[in-house]
Design an enzyme around this catalytic site. Sequence first.
Site, PDB file in Angstrom:
ATOM      1  N   THR A   1       2.710   4.863  -4.695  1.00 38.35           N
ATOM      2  CA  THR A   1       3.596   5.614  -5.591  1.00 38.35           C
ATOM      3  C   THR A   1       3.911   4.847  -6.870  1.00 38.35           C
ATOM      4  OG1 THR A   1       4.542   6.769  -3.718  1.00 38.35           O
ATOM      5  CG2 THR A   1       5.886   6.715  -5.671  1.00 38.35           C
TER       6      THR A   1
ATOM      7  N   THR B   1       4.325   2.459   0.083  1.00 37.54           N
ATOM      8  CA  THR B   1       5.342   2.022   1.047  1.00 37.54           C
ATOM      9  C   THR B   1       5.097   2.559   2.467  1.00 37.54           C
ATOM     10  OG1 THR B   1       6.760   3.883   0.462  1.00 37.54           O
ATOM     11  CG2 THR B   1       7.134   1.808  -0.705  1.00 37.54           C
TER      12      THR B   1
HETATM   13  N1  ASP Z   1       2.420   7.880  -0.394  1.00 37.04           N
HETATM   14  C1  ASP Z   1       2.875   6.682  -0.845  1.00 37.04           C
HETATM   15  C2  ASP Z   1       2.053   5.558  -0.255  1.00 37.04           C
HETATM   16  O1  ASP Z   1       2.356   5.030   0.784  1.00 37.04           O
HETATM   17  C3  ASP Z   1       4.309   6.444  -0.609  1.00 37.04           C
HETATM   18  C4  ASP Z   1       4.799   5.288  -1.400  1.00 37.04           C
HETATM   19  O2  ASP Z   1       4.060   4.511  -1.970  1.00 37.04           O
HETATM   20  O3  ASP Z   1       6.016   5.144  -1.458  1.00 37.04           O
HETATM   21  O4  ASP Z   1       1.097   5.180  -0.884  1.00 37.04           O
END
Ligand code: ASP
Length: 360
Positions: free
Chosen positions: A50, A130
């Site tokens: 993200t 994340t």
């Molecule tokens: N979809 C994302 C990922 O894990 C969520 C994030 O980065 O917060 O790449």
Amino acid sequence: MKTSIRACLAWLALTPMFALPAAAQQAKGQSEPSANARKPGVVILATGGTIVSSTRSPTDMANYSGALAGVDSLLKAVPQIHDYANVRAEQIVNVGSNVITSENILNLAKRVNALLAEPEVAGVVVTHGTDTMEETAYFLSLATRSSKPVVITGSMRPATSLSADGPVNLLDAVMVAADPGSRDRGVMVVMNDRISAARYVTKMNTLNVDTMGALEQGYLGAIAGERVIYYFEPARAKGELYFDVSAVTKLPQVELVYRYQGQEMQLVRDAVAEGARGVVIGFTGNGNASADHEALIREFGSKGIPVVRSSRAVSGIVTPKLSGSMATGSLSAQKARILLMLALSQTSDLGQISEFFAQQ
Ligand code: ASP
């Protein structure tokens, strides 16, 4: 649609929203060469997530577009990182961490090890989604070995959203990686001004910026203003286990199955029939297995296939109980899967694999 994605990506690189409003627009990257020479060397390895994603409007925090910006945009977005370190960056892969592969994290670990061996590198920062950050962090804590810090960060809000958290997280991560007090603390996750141990950290909230933490074990430290503060000396956070992956070309398949009311055994059998060399079961409570599961664990054990007892509870310790079964202690089921994968990459000996789990 395409135009709007392109517009967003351009914004990511240029927008003042993504740059800090800091008085520190000053020095970034323009320091004297002698001052640069004194700064610690930090390498950023970007993997996507993200932190490099964009949405169609600044108020949309959840519907990321498919296109992810590259590592150059990250560097341009937070020029203040150059005030703290001599920074260079590499793109390892550019995906959401919900689709990152075992091959990706194996390559990442090898690159981290190579960089940590370079005398001018003081620390490594990994930018990552994340969703599975905790798995990569734990993998790196088992597959890298150095006194130098490895710091993983990301963001919950897309780069183009209001109050995006990526810039400050990246700045914090570089500060932690460059800080001499970060040595000998193992792999750490830095998010939302806090420092967590890879061994314990987990994603606790689907959308909130305050998502990475450890209910039971808490935080290792914090970033307060320009200071990196550690609360404790690490006890187990550094990780006693180390797996040399330099000769590993493919990680073994390990499946994870959750226990629920009325569950049949077939899922576990299917996983093994499909090629899994080991299975982690996230049982209820303290790894409480049914008599059928116990029989299954013994049956697979006699065939040399480890079935590890973990828990679906959000915190706590799974204690050793059944003869022949491996308990995961305070490791979450998803981290137990990482440990089993690494263990099986080195040995098929169930006694030795049990030993690895006993050390956790
Ligand atoms: N979809 C994302 C990922 O894990 C969520 C994030 O980065 O917060 O790449």
